[in-house]
Design a protein around this motif. Structure first.
Motif, PDB file in Angstrom:
ATOM      1  N   GLY A   1     -17.260 115.581  76.750  1.00 56.00           N
ATOM      2  CA  GLY A   1     -16.630 114.427  76.903  1.00 56.00           C
ATOM      3  C   GLY A   1     -16.352 113.649  75.518  1.00 56.00           C
ATOM      4  O   GLY A   1     -16.882 114.098  74.459  1.00 56.00           O
ATOM      5  N   THR A   2     -15.392 112.807  75.687  1.00 52.43           N
ATOM      6  CA  THR A   2     -14.766 111.891  74.503  1.00 52.43           C
ATOM      7  C   THR A   2     -15.938 111.303  73.754  1.00 52.43           C
ATOM      8  O   THR A   2     -16.970 110.845  74.234  1.00 52.43           O
ATOM      9  N   PRO A   3     -15.836 111.274  72.241  1.00 46.96           N
ATOM     10  CA  PRO A   3     -16.876 110.400  71.701  1.00 46.96           C
ATOM     11  C   PRO A   3     -17.017 109.171  72.272  1.00 46.96           C
ATOM     12  O   PRO A   3     -16.089 108.512  72.611  1.00 46.96           O
ATOM     13  N   GLY A   4     -18.356 108.871  72.339  1.00 49.07           N
ATOM     14  CA  GLY A   4     -18.739 107.561  72.696  1.00 49.07           C
ATOM     15  C   GLY A   4     -18.980 107.560  74.326  1.00 49.07           C
ATOM     16  O   GLY A   4     -19.451 106.447  74.783  1.00 49.07           O
ATOM     17  N   VAL A   5     -18.716 108.543  75.134  1.00 41.74           N
ATOM     18  CA  VAL A   5     -19.284 108.360  76.592  1.00 41.74           C
ATOM     19  C   VAL A   5     -20.475 108.530  77.023  1.00 41.74           C
ATOM     20  O   VAL A   5     -20.995 108.175  77.822  1.00 41.74           O
ATOM     21  N   GLY A   6     -21.436 109.087  76.069  1.00 40.89           N
ATOM     22  CA  GLY A   6     -23.047 108.830  76.161  1.00 40.89           C
ATOM     23  C   GLY A   6     -23.545 110.094  76.122  1.00 40.89           C
ATOM     24  O   GLY A   6     -24.679 110.511  76.774  1.00 40.89           O
ATOM     25  N   LYS A   7     -22.908 111.239  75.494  1.00 41.61           N
ATOM     26  CA  LYS A   7     -23.411 112.585  75.562  1.00 41.61           C
ATOM     27  C   LYS A   7     -24.760 112.721  74.894  1.00 41.61           C
ATOM     28  O   LYS A   7     -25.967 113.365  75.519  1.00 41.61           O
ATOM     29  N   SER A   8     -24.881 112.166  73.510  1.00 40.84           N
ATOM     30  CA  SER A   8     -26.621 112.386  73.128  1.00 40.84           C
ATOM     31  C   SER A   8     -27.310 111.444  73.571  1.00 40.84           C
ATOM     32  O   SER A   8     -28.546 112.013  73.699  1.00 40.84           O
ATOM     33  N   THR A   9     -27.060 110.351  74.199  1.00 40.89           N
ATOM     34  CA  THR A   9     -28.061 109.651  74.935  1.00 40.89           C
ATOM     35  C   THR A   9     -28.539 110.220  76.109  1.00 40.89           C
ATOM     36  O   THR A   9     -29.886 110.260  76.417  1.00 40.89           O
ATOM     37  N   LEU A  10     -27.676 110.890  77.050  1.00 40.19           N
ATOM     38  CA  LEU A  10     -28.079 111.601  78.167  1.00 40.19           C
ATOM     39  C   LEU A  10     -28.849 113.165  77.592  1.00 40.19           C
ATOM     40  O   LEU A  10     -29.886 113.221  78.118  1.00 40.19           O
TER      41      LEU A  10
ATOM     42  N   THR B   1     -18.069  99.377  67.733  1.00 38.60           N
ATOM     43  CA  THR B   1     -19.518  99.318  67.490  1.00 38.60           C
ATOM     44  C   THR B   1     -19.778 100.331  66.232  1.00 38.60           C
ATOM     45  O   THR B   1     -20.574 100.251  65.423  1.00 38.60           O
ATOM     46  N   ARG B   2     -19.675 101.365  66.542  1.00 32.02           N
ATOM     47  CA  ARG B   2     -19.447 102.823  66.038  1.00 32.02           C
ATOM     48  C   ARG B   2     -18.784 102.592  64.595  1.00 32.02           C
ATOM     49  O   ARG B   2     -19.027 103.536  63.864  1.00 32.02           O
ATOM     50  N   GLY B   3     -17.766 101.664  64.401  1.00 36.96           N
ATOM     51  CA  GLY B   3     -17.288 101.428  63.280  1.00 36.96           C
ATOM     52  C   GLY B   3     -15.822 102.096  63.431  1.00 36.96           C
ATOM     53  O   GLY B   3     -15.038 102.158  62.526  1.00 36.96           O
TER      54      GLY B   3
ATOM     55  N   SER C   1     -20.702 107.477  83.002  1.00 37.96           N
ATOM     56  CA  SER C   1     -21.742 107.096  82.215  1.00 37.96           C
ATOM     57  C   SER C   1     -21.617 105.847  81.418  1.00 37.96           C
ATOM     58  O   SER C   1     -21.815 105.640  80.425  1.00 37.96           O
ATOM     59  N   ARG C   2     -21.385 104.701  82.456  1.00 31.99           N
ATOM     60  CA  ARG C   2     -20.956 103.470  81.954  1.00 31.99           C
ATOM     61  C   ARG C   2     -22.130 102.450  81.864  1.00 31.99           C
ATOM     62  O   ARG C   2     -22.279 101.480  81.156  1.00 31.99           O
ATOM     63  N   THR C   3     -23.297 102.853  82.947  1.00 31.67           N
ATOM     64  CA  THR C   3     -24.354 101.827  82.869  1.00 31.67           C
ATOM     65  C   THR C   3     -25.555 102.485  82.861  1.00 31.67           C
ATOM     66  O   THR C   3     -25.605 103.765  83.034  1.00 31.67           O
ATOM     67  N   PRO C   4     -26.674 101.781  82.426  1.00 29.03           N
ATOM     68  CA  PRO C   4     -28.088 102.516  82.340  1.00 29.03           C
ATOM     69  C   PRO C   4     -28.169 103.085  83.855  1.00 29.03           C
ATOM     70  O   PRO C   4     -29.120 104.181  83.949  1.00 29.03           O
ATOM     71  N   GLU C   5     -27.684 102.585  84.908  1.00 25.44           N
ATOM     72  CA  GLU C   5     -28.235 102.982  86.144  1.00 25.44           C
ATOM     73  C   GLU C   5     -27.459 104.311  86.661  1.00 25.44           C
ATOM     74  O   GLU C   5     -27.933 105.183  86.940  1.00 25.44           O
ATOM     75  N   GLU C   6     -26.084 104.257  85.857  1.00 28.97           N
ATOM     76  CA  GLU C   6     -25.311 105.719  86.144  1.00 28.97           C
ATOM     77  C   GLU C   6     -26.037 106.750  85.235  1.00 28.97           C
ATOM     78  O   GLU C   6     -26.117 107.930  85.601  1.00 28.97           O
ATOM     79  N   LEU C   7     -26.415 106.371  83.901  1.00 30.39           N
ATOM     80  CA  LEU C   7     -27.143 107.418  83.220  1.00 30.39           C
ATOM     81  C   LEU C   7     -28.381 107.745  83.994  1.00 30.39           C
ATOM     82  O   LEU C   7     -28.646 109.132  83.952  1.00 30.39           O
ATOM     83  N   GLN C   8     -29.141 107.244  84.474  1.00 34.00           N
ATOM     84  CA  GLN C   8     -30.439 107.625  85.294  1.00 34.00           C
ATOM     85  C   GLN C   8     -29.952 108.203  86.638  1.00 34.00           C
ATOM     86  O   GLN C   8     -30.572 109.547  86.643  1.00 34.00           O
TER      87      GLN C   8
HETATM   88  P1  DAT Z   1     -21.715 110.250  72.228  1.00 34.20           P
HETATM   89  O1  DAT Z   1     -22.837 111.195  72.141  1.00 34.20           O
HETATM   90  O2  DAT Z   1     -20.912 110.842  73.659  1.00 34.20           O
HETATM   91  O3  DAT Z   1     -20.789 110.227  71.291  1.00 34.20           O
HETATM   92  P2  DAT Z   1     -23.672 108.110  72.642  1.00 34.20           P
HETATM   93  O4  DAT Z   1     -24.682 108.845  73.602  1.00 34.20           O
HETATM   94  O5  DAT Z   1     -23.832 108.028  71.246  1.00 34.20           O
HETATM   95  O6  DAT Z   1     -22.152 108.872  72.931  1.00 34.20           O
HETATM   96  O7  DAT Z   1     -23.383 106.841  73.251  1.00 34.20           O
HETATM   97  C1  DAT Z   1     -22.446 105.829  72.586  1.00 34.20           C
HETATM   98  C2  DAT Z   1     -23.021 104.331  72.833  1.00 34.20           C
HETATM   99  O8  DAT Z   1     -23.270 104.026  74.149  1.00 34.20           O
HETATM  100  C3  DAT Z   1     -24.607 104.207  72.296  1.00 34.20           C
HETATM  101  O9  DAT Z   1     -24.784 103.172  71.754  1.00 34.20           O
HETATM  102  C4  DAT Z   1     -25.356 104.381  73.592  1.00 34.20           C
HETATM  103  C5  DAT Z   1     -24.369 103.815  74.714  1.00 34.20           C
HETATM  104  N1  DAT Z   1     -24.598 104.319  75.849  1.00 34.20           N
HETATM  105  C6  DAT Z   1     -24.359 105.800  76.209  1.00 34.20           C
HETATM  106  N2  DAT Z   1     -24.687 105.879  77.683  1.00 34.20           N
HETATM  107  C7  DAT Z   1     -24.601 104.857  78.325  1.00 34.20           C
HETATM  108  C8  DAT Z   1     -24.996 104.433  79.596  1.00 34.20           C
HETATM  109  N3  DAT Z   1     -24.753 105.191  80.608  1.00 34.20           N
HETATM  110  N4  DAT Z   1     -25.086 102.923  79.861  1.00 34.20           N
HETATM  111  C9  DAT Z   1     -25.125 102.031  78.913  1.00 34.20           C
HETATM  112  N5  DAT Z   1     -25.020 102.600  77.524  1.00 34.20           N
HETATM  113  C10 DAT Z   1     -24.835 103.730  76.958  1.00 34.20           C
END
Ligand code: DAT
Length: 180
Positions: A18-27, A116-118, A154-161
């Motif tokens: 997915g595009t940078p910032g979509v939440g890959k590393s968080t997941l 936020t990431r700059g 993956s827009r919200t913490p609920e969607e992440l879960q």
């Molecule tokens: P990526 O690895 O795709 O570049 P990331 O995991 O670093 O993305 O996430 C970018 C930012 O968004 C980071 O500050 C965490 C936040 N984030 C990721 N997934 C999220 C979610 N489902 N709900 C809220 N914030 C989220």
């Protein structure tokens, strides 16, 4: 058809793209903790394996030596049990992956995360456009069998879960179906 034993993996390989910032590393961080699968953060591994070449001024990122990276990963991918995290996906061998998850976000959410990431200027715009045109989703659909490609918001913490639950369920089914 019978799969030769040397090709059968002990555990599946999952691609998270997915595009940078979509939440890959968080997941992927959470998934690796929960499942014991190994998180392979390709942009970091590319650096560690010295697979980054000269800097691309237009795209403001280093150019990846894909062949060198793929050679370096072949053995670990054949064993299985990896979660591969990368913003692109077409250059990986199709046979590496049992399932592909394409993470998505909406423009405003992504804009906020990338600023936020700059990220600014062209780099910011290009990434937002990439998401609007679902470039990575289309890339995944044309590189892998469509029935293994799943789009996950993956827009919200609920969607992440929800996504974590869904992937864990998928994983359990894989182990049920692939018991030796
Ligand atoms: P990526 O690895 O795709 O570049 P990331 O995991 O670093 O993305 O996430 C970018 C930012 O968004 C980071 O500050 C965490 C936040 N984030 C990721 N997934 C999220 C979610 N489902 N709900 C809220 N914030 C989220």
């Amino acid at each position: 058809t019978q799969i030769p034993p040397n090709i059968k993996r002990e555990a599946p390989n999952i691609l998270v793209t997915g595009t940078p910032g979509v939440g890959k590393s968080t997941l992927c961080t959470k998934l690796a903790e929960l499942t014991g699968l190994q998180w392979l953060e390709i942009s970091k591994i590319a650096k560690d394996y010295n697979c980054l070449e000269e800097y691309d001024e237009q795209y403001q990122c280093p150019v990846l030596d894909e062949d060198k990276l793929l050679d370096g990963l072949e053995e670990v991918m054949c064993k299985g049990g990896n979660i591969v995290d990368y913003h692109s996906n077409e250059f990986f061998p199709e046979r590496w992956f049992d399932v592909v998850f394409v993470l998505r976000a909406d423009n405003t959410t992504l804009y906020d995360r990338l600023t936020t990431r700059g990220y600014t200027g062209k780099k910011l715009e290009d990434n937002i456009q990439c998401e609007i045109f679902q470039t990575i989703l289309e890339e995944a659909k044309s590189s892998y069998k469509e029935n293994i490609v799943h789009e996950l918001y993956s827009r919200t913490p609920e969607e992440l879960q929800d996504n974590i639950n869904r992937i864990c369920t998928w994983l359990q089914l894989w182990f049920q179906d692939n018991q030796s």
